[in-house]
Design an enzyme around this catalytic site. Sequence first.
Site, PDB file in Angstrom:
ATOM      1  N   TYR A 109      42.370  42.886  38.693  1.00 57.84           N
ATOM      2  CA  TYR A 109      41.518  44.078  38.770  1.00 57.84           C
ATOM      3  C   TYR A 109      42.418  45.279  38.986  1.00 57.84           C
ATOM      4  O   TYR A 109      43.328  45.245  39.818  1.00 57.84           O
ATOM      5  CB  TYR A 109      40.526  43.934  39.925  1.00 57.84           C
ATOM      6  CG  TYR A 109      39.678  45.166  40.177  1.00 57.84           C
ATOM      7  CD1 TYR A 109      38.677  45.541  39.277  1.00 57.84           C
ATOM      8  CD2 TYR A 109      39.857  45.942  41.319  1.00 57.84           C
ATOM      9  CE1 TYR A 109      37.893  46.664  39.514  1.00 57.84           C
ATOM     10  CE2 TYR A 109      39.066  47.061  41.566  1.00 57.84           C
ATOM     11  CZ  TYR A 109      38.089  47.419  40.657  1.00 57.84           C
ATOM     12  OH  TYR A 109      37.305  48.525  40.907  1.00 57.84           O
ATOM     13  N   ASP A 153      50.798  46.871  39.376  1.00 58.05           N
ATOM     14  CA  ASP A 153      49.718  47.411  40.190  1.00 58.05           C
ATOM     15  C   ASP A 153      49.819  46.767  41.569  1.00 58.05           C
ATOM     16  O   ASP A 153      49.359  45.655  41.784  1.00 58.05           O
ATOM     17  CB  ASP A 153      48.368  47.118  39.526  1.00 58.05           C
ATOM     18  CG  ASP A 153      47.205  47.641  40.367  1.00 58.05           C
ATOM     19  OD1 ASP A 153      47.448  48.152  41.475  1.00 58.05           O
ATOM     20  OD2 ASP A 153      46.055  47.525  39.902  1.00 58.05           O
ATOM     21  N   LYS A 203      45.491  51.572  49.088  1.00 58.96           N
ATOM     22  CA  LYS A 203      45.152  50.794  50.276  1.00 58.96           C
ATOM     23  C   LYS A 203      46.087  51.106  51.460  1.00 58.96           C
ATOM     24  O   LYS A 203      45.867  52.103  52.119  1.00 58.96           O
ATOM     25  CB  LYS A 203      45.067  49.312  49.929  1.00 58.96           C
ATOM     26  CG  LYS A 203      43.944  49.120  48.872  1.00 58.96           C
ATOM     27  CD  LYS A 203      43.497  47.716  48.601  1.00 58.96           C
ATOM     28  CE  LYS A 203      42.201  47.738  47.796  1.00 58.96           C
ATOM     29  NZ  LYS A 203      42.303  47.338  46.415  1.00 58.96           N
TER      30      LYS A 203
HETATM   31  C1  LIG Z   1      41.658  47.995  45.134  1.00 62.73           C
HETATM   32  C2  LIG Z   1      42.457  47.914  43.901  1.00 62.73           C
HETATM   33  C3  LIG Z   1      42.417  48.908  42.913  1.00 62.73           C
HETATM   34  C4  LIG Z   1      41.442  50.041  42.952  1.00 62.73           C
HETATM   35  O1  LIG Z   1      41.635  50.863  44.053  1.00 62.73           O
HETATM   36  P1  LIG Z   1      40.432  51.806  44.540  1.00 62.73           P
HETATM   37  O2  LIG Z   1      41.034  52.622  45.621  1.00 62.73           O
HETATM   38  O3  LIG Z   1      39.331  50.897  44.986  1.00 62.73           O
HETATM   39  O4  LIG Z   1      40.019  52.615  43.357  1.00 62.73           O
HETATM   40  C5  LIG Z   1      43.283  48.827  41.854  1.00 62.73           C
HETATM   41  N1  LIG Z   1      44.150  47.797  41.739  1.00 62.73           N
HETATM   42  C6  LIG Z   1      44.209  46.821  42.654  1.00 62.73           C
HETATM   43  C7  LIG Z   1      45.205  45.724  42.497  1.00 62.73           C
HETATM   44  C8  LIG Z   1      43.360  46.832  43.754  1.00 62.73           C
HETATM   45  O5  LIG Z   1      43.398  45.830  44.629  1.00 62.73           O
END
Ligand SMILES: *Cc1c(COP(=O)(O)O)cnc(C)c1O
Length: 427
Positions: free
Chosen positions: A142, A237, A265
């Site tokens: 994701y 990511d 995060k």
């Molecule tokens: C949480 C997450 C996102 C999206 O981040 P948001 O702050 O919720 O938009 C993108 N990539 C990864 C791997 C994530 O865990």
Amino acid sequence: MSKNQALFERAQRTIPGGVNSPVRAFRSVGGTPRFIERAEGAYFWDADGKRYIDYIGSWGPMILGHVHPEVLGAVQRVLANGFSFGAPTEAEIEIAEEICKLVPSIEQVRMVSSGTEATMSALRLARGFTNRSRIVKFEGCYHGHADSLLVKAGSGLLTFGNPTSAGVPADIAKHTTVLEYNNVEQLNEAFKAFGPEIASVIVEPVAGNMNLVRATPEFLNALRERCNEYGSVLIFDEVMCGFRVALGGAQQVYGIKPDLTCLGKVIGGGMPAAAFGGRRDIMAHLAPLGGVYQAGTLSGNPIAVAAGLKTLQLIQRPGFYDDLAKQTRKLVDGLTGAARDAKVPFSADSIGGMFGLYFMDSVPGSFAQIQQGDTRRFNAFFHAMLDAGVYFAPSAFEAGFVSSAHDDAIIDATIDAARGAFASLAA
Ligand SMILES: *Cc1c(COP(=O)(O)O)cnc(C)c1O
């Protein structure tokens, strides 16, 4: 009626589904979402006054536990100076310097407000830099909810990707190719078939959004090599695994340098902050230097930066990650032992402060394997633990998180609760 229930009913009148992000609605586990009133350390309390040991940590950010006194102090110190200026501040330089120091593949970095913005911007930059359109992602990863990323595999390697959300035009999805995670052979085939068209490959180097799934070193090495051969931009990511699996993120664990990295995060310490950065020659294509447009009214917000910067400073304490990894390992080993005693098919894994629980005999390595878990058992386990005051992610397809506030007594209490929960499943 419980206060949680009353709030949920009221919320649904003015908020779609009663929540501002879907997984909070408990749809996959059933039952009433808990409305949180306050948190401290490893705990939070719901509207009915019930206390939970928190293993989601706001889905990753709260690596120091909730309301860490030094982070709170850092936020309080800047609050009275103003909430947002729309003009640069010195603190933004400090957090940029800190990020570049901790993640050496990042030579320059830009702050944004969410992980979604980070990945969306990194992909636009990669496309602008390469003058190519096609991107490659992997099943089960994701990367936020930008149009290009809400895509699943078509029926064959050479077919177009299909949208996974209504509202995503097929014309956009067709530029995204979705491959199997950890499948080197398929990756090589894809590059052979259309390598010169690939602007970018984006991957979670430790996947945490299909539950926890580790990449194999061979897989990440193959990604690095193919991207080098074909001039494609490799994006890690690390919104979730950055500052979570190790101080330098998954790229430090695997010893692989991506071209661009997305962070989020943990770098906001619970406030809305995220970032993308990497090679200087690529970052130079961003506005105002280059032709790739990207902007944000609240980007580098002083309150968010203060929380993030203090968090980044505190996680550099010597031994921080050793302790975090040890506590997380203690949790998963304890849960595995409790399941074995109750004869419930179960396995678990952890890296740094991130963990996965699987209702199957061995640790999975792909999205397809994750699908084979017993979700009915997971849901029963989730609710038994919730009743016992332990809050795990309300879905079998999410990772869990331990903070530095999860001490031995808290981990032991969790394992004790799990003994009861596993016994009730076996019965
Ligand atoms: C949480 C997450 C996102 C999206 O981040 P948001 O702050 O919720 O938009 C993108 N990539 C990864 C791997 C994530 O865990």
